[in-house]
Scaffold this active site. Sequence first.
Site, PDB file in Angstrom:
ATOM      1  N   LYS A 245       0.777  -1.139   0.015  1.00  0.00           N
ATOM      2  CA  LYS A 245       0.102  -0.038   0.157  1.00  0.00           C
ATOM      3  C   LYS A 245       0.841   1.321  -0.085  1.00  0.00           C
ATOM      4  O   LYS A 245       0.577   2.309  -0.726  1.00  0.00           O
ATOM      5  CB  LYS A 245      -0.874   0.006   1.353  1.00  0.00           C
ATOM      6  CG  LYS A 245      -2.128  -1.146   1.045  1.00  0.00           C
ATOM      7  CD  LYS A 245      -2.954  -1.347   2.251  1.00  0.00           C
ATOM      8  CE  LYS A 245      -3.817  -2.454   2.220  1.00  0.00           C
ATOM      9  NZ  LYS A 245      -4.438  -2.999   3.240  1.00  0.00           N
TER      10      LYS A 245
ATOM     11  N   GLN B 140      -4.808  -1.427   9.520  1.00  0.00           N
ATOM     12  CA  GLN B 140      -4.654  -2.902   9.010  1.00  0.00           C
ATOM     13  C   GLN B 140      -5.328  -3.926   9.938  1.00  0.00           C
ATOM     14  O   GLN B 140      -5.015  -3.952  10.930  1.00  0.00           O
ATOM     15  CB  GLN B 140      -3.511  -3.223   8.501  1.00  0.00           C
ATOM     16  CG  GLN B 140      -3.262  -4.322   7.677  1.00  0.00           C
ATOM     17  CD  GLN B 140      -3.660  -4.536   6.255  1.00  0.00           C
ATOM     18  OE1 GLN B 140      -3.607  -3.372   5.786  1.00  0.00           O
ATOM     19  NE2 GLN B 140      -4.060  -5.571   5.791  1.00  0.00           N
TER      20      GLN B 140
ATOM     21  N   ASP C 142     -10.866   2.974   3.476  1.00  0.00           N
ATOM     22  CA  ASP C 142     -11.262   1.418   3.491  1.00  0.00           C
ATOM     23  C   ASP C 142     -12.630   1.473   3.225  1.00  0.00           C
ATOM     24  O   ASP C 142     -12.953   0.135   3.021  1.00  0.00           O
ATOM     25  CB  ASP C 142     -10.830   1.037   5.052  1.00  0.00           C
ATOM     26  CG  ASP C 142      -9.712  -0.144   4.750  1.00  0.00           C
ATOM     27  OD1 ASP C 142      -9.323  -0.609   3.556  1.00  0.00           O
ATOM     28  OD2 ASP C 142      -9.034  -0.154   5.812  1.00  0.00           O
TER      29      ASP C 142
HETATM   30  N1  GUN Z   1      -6.991  -6.877   5.997  1.00  0.00           N
HETATM   31  C1  GUN Z   1      -7.204  -7.593   4.919  1.00  0.00           C
HETATM   32  N2  GUN Z   1      -7.439  -6.877   4.082  1.00  0.00           N
HETATM   33  C2  GUN Z   1      -7.771  -5.541   4.481  1.00  0.00           C
HETATM   34  C3  GUN Z   1      -8.271  -4.255   3.699  1.00  0.00           C
HETATM   35  O1  GUN Z   1      -8.699  -4.313   3.012  1.00  0.00           O
HETATM   36  N3  GUN Z   1      -8.082  -3.260   4.812  1.00  0.00           N
HETATM   37  C4  GUN Z   1      -7.622  -3.318   6.059  1.00  0.00           C
HETATM   38  N4  GUN Z   1      -7.753  -1.961   6.737  1.00  0.00           N
HETATM   39  N5  GUN Z   1      -7.232  -4.506   6.539  1.00  0.00           N
HETATM   40  C5  GUN Z   1      -7.261  -5.549   5.706  1.00  0.00           C
END
Ligand code: GUN
Length: 283
Positions: free
Chosen positions: A53, A97, A120
């Site tokens: 990311k 996350q 998100d």
């Molecule tokens: N953990 C697995 N996929 C995601 C996601 O798309 N966003 C976040 N914040 N955590 C995750």
Amino acid sequence: MTAQLIDGNALSRQTREQVSQRVAALKAKGITPGLAVVLVGDNPASQVYVRNKVKACEDTGMHSVLEKYDATMTEADLLARVEALNNDPTIHGILVQLPLPTHMDAQKVIETISPAKDVDGFHVASAGALMVGQPGFWPCTPYGCMKMLESIGYNLRGKHAVVIGRSNIVGKPMALMLLQQNATVTICHSATPDLKAMTLQADVIVAAVGKRNVLTADMVKPGAVVLDVGMNRNDEGKLCGDVDFAGVKEVASYITPVPGGVGPMTITMLMVNTLEAAERLVA
Ligand code: GUN
């Protein structure tokens, strides 16, 4: 029939190129879109995701900060960090996350993120906006799936879409997005008695369970479009999705591979959401 691949890497490259151009235009107006990624603990998969990311931000010219904390961090301290990021004018998107350590209430942490920075799309305000068709941030994985359907010029009106999986992150928002495009939508899950009877009726199938071979060739109507959201490992340790790719590709008209399908699009849509969070400041 051998299905055509919907190439998530190629579509991601194209979309990120457009994002880069919009980032440059915004920078010319004095705003650099900024994403804060918060990682608590040392989950190995999460470490890879957050690295990707941050790299995607760098590649598209955005500002990013990665905040890493020990798994022993208290929930109160994390909430205070989120509040600080809410008030940081250089940050337009905040991503905590998941999963979080078990001593934390993940939903409470998500609800602390300002909805204006919830790139998100996990905040109840974002979920509610999607539900009623108001502007808001869409969760990145189902949003990426919609972009993949758009890339093949697929018109969902009047089509039957079957979503396998009912998570808040993928299954439920996916169903709402398909519905918004006038598909007839069925959501299947672990208590669905006859999954095959459902999927055989589908023009579009989205598999989002997190289990190998949930969808096999005998469960797919010839010509259906199959999107595979799964991210699993096979017996040899290789990445694979929820779909039996080798079998299903002989029946479907279009299929997304794993890796190189939905995965890259998820991060790309995070870039789009972060850019749009910043663009809203000048709109
Ligand atoms: N953990 C697995 N996929 C995601 C996601 O798309 N966003 C976040 N914040 N955590 C995750």
